[in-house]
Design an enzyme around this catalytic site. Structure first.
Site, short mmCIF file in Angstrom:
data_model
loop_
_atom_site.label_atom_id
_atom_site.label_comp_id
_atom_site.label_asym_id
_atom_site.label_seq_id
_atom_site.Cartn_x
_atom_site.Cartn_y
_atom_site.Cartn_z
CB SER A 60 -25.47 -7.39 -27.68
OG SER A 60 -26.49 -7.93 -28.47
CE LYS A 63 -24.90 -11.12 -29.30
NZ LYS A 63 -25.50 -10.13 -30.19
CB SER A 115 -23.80 -7.51 -32.12
OG SER A 115 -24.30 -7.72 -30.82
CE LYS A 222 -21.18 -7.48 -28.96
NZ LYS A 222 -22.11 -6.42 -29.42
#
Length: 381
Positions: A60, A63, A115, A222
């Site tokens: 993730s 992202k 997320s 992140k």
């Protein structure tokens, strides 16, 4: 542009001493991560690395690029209609329903904090028309940033053949993202809430990045995880004007890895004066032929790593058709500071002194002479 070193002429001895003096540093960190990279955010200089250029999936942390592209598309106030495909995306979610109408900015918050894989698909479809096209656009953007060993196949980081990056590339992507004020604000947000426009059901958001509360100065960015990829984490931290980006891929102990790497990075970095307030950077003449000097309006420092500051370039722009009179301290232009082609700072240039035209000076002199003549004659009566 003019290239100048980070140290002023005339203090060479001090500079040599500073470079030769060892900076008190933490021990080089031993980490669990298979891949890692730490960079100084302004210059992009590498501070620490481990298998930093080997390709690996990024889960993730993908992202980061998705959010950056959405923000740069300048559609934060767009209303996005959520497709069935978006709602069926597996994994972490912000629980979108088919037909939901969401503000793009709310989708980005849901993407970065919770997320949301469903949010990622909704964003991709709205901006590029399809997930596939958005992934191609993401890869092109990565190349533009300098992340040449990165390939995206989706906007959320779910496992897919050909979806990979490197720790170094991901650090460059995060560096670029954190230069965007809107992205940086979102990445630093711990909690929030979003509500579809068409139904009154609020989703509460909580940032998965525990470092925001665990480590002083962390302001992003992140987390990521899949069972095949392992734990992935990108962090950003700032202390005393020093900005650090850290990346780990497949790191079983990622929180501690990052705290160790950030400790090390801050221990080997320090600020070095690049340009002092009042320094004259240009002397010339106004359009009416009167000499002037342009001085910088504030101090500016660069971050040195292990005593060595990066070389920077400057460009000077003076206001068009500059004419006297000009007051001391009046803004007359700007100075841009570049590192590796990117502007990292813009500083006002001001007049170093009052600049008075010869015409005005003559007028004042004539008036004074006339005044003294009148006074003299009055007393002589």
């Amino acid at each position: 542009m003019k290239k100048i070193t980070s140290f002023a002429v005339g203090i060479t001895c001090i500079v040599i001493f500073a470079i030769c003096t060892a900076v008190h540093a933490e021990k080089i960190p031993e980490i669990s991560a298979e891949h890692a990279c730490v960079i100084e955010a302004d210059s992009g200089d590498i501070i620490f690395e481990k298998n930093a250029n080997s390709q690996h999936e990024m889960a993730s942390t993908t992202k980061i690029m998705t959010a950056l592209m959405a923000i740069e598309a300048d559609c934060m106030d767009d209303i996005v209609t959520v497709s069935r495909k978006a709602t069926l995306e597996e994994g972490s979610s912000i629980y979108l329903c088919e037909g939901d109408k969401m503000l793009m900015r709310d989708l980005i918050y849901g993407l970065m904090l919770n997320s949301g894989n469903d949010a990622a698909v909704a964003i991709a479809e709205h901006i590029s028309g399809s997930v596939g096209q958005f992934a191609l656009d993401m890869t092109a953007k990565a190349k533009e940033i300098g992340a040449y060993n990165t390939s995206f196949k989706n906007p959320n980081g779910l496992d897919a053949e050909g979806h990979y990056t490197t720790a170094y590339d991901l650090a460059l992507i995060a560096r670029k993202a954190m230069q965007n004020e809107t992205f940086a604000k979102i990445a630093a947000t711990k909690k929030g809430q979003i509500t579809p426009i068409n139904r009154n059901e609020t989703t509460y958001l909580s940032n998965h990045n525990r470092l925001l509360s665990m480590y002083e100065g962390v302001n992003g960015v992140k987390t990521g995880y899949t069972s095949a990829t392992g734990r992935c984490l990108v962090s950003s931290a700032e202390r005393n004007g020093i900005k650090i980006i850290a990346v780990t891929l497949n790191a079983p102990d990622d929180w501690n890895d990052h705290m160790s790497m950030l400790d090390y990075a801050f221990s080997v970095c320090e600020k070095k004066m690049f340009m002092e307030k009042g320094s004259i950077v240009k002397t010339s003449k106004t359009t009416d032929g009167i000499p002037y000097s342009a001085a910088v309006a504030e101090d500016f420092s660069l971050t040195a790593v292990n005593g060595k500051a990066p070389e920077a370039e400057i460009s000077i722009k003076i206001a068009d058709r500059l004419k006297a009179p000009i007051s001391k301290g009046e803004k007359i232009g700007i100075l841009n500071i570049y590192l590796r082609g990117d502007i990292i700072k813009t500083i006002d240039l001001v007049s170093d002194s009052d600049v008075v035209s010869e015409k005005n000076t003559g007028s004042k002199k004539n008036f004074l002479d006339y005044f003294l003549f009148i006074v003299h004659n009055w007393f002589m009566k």
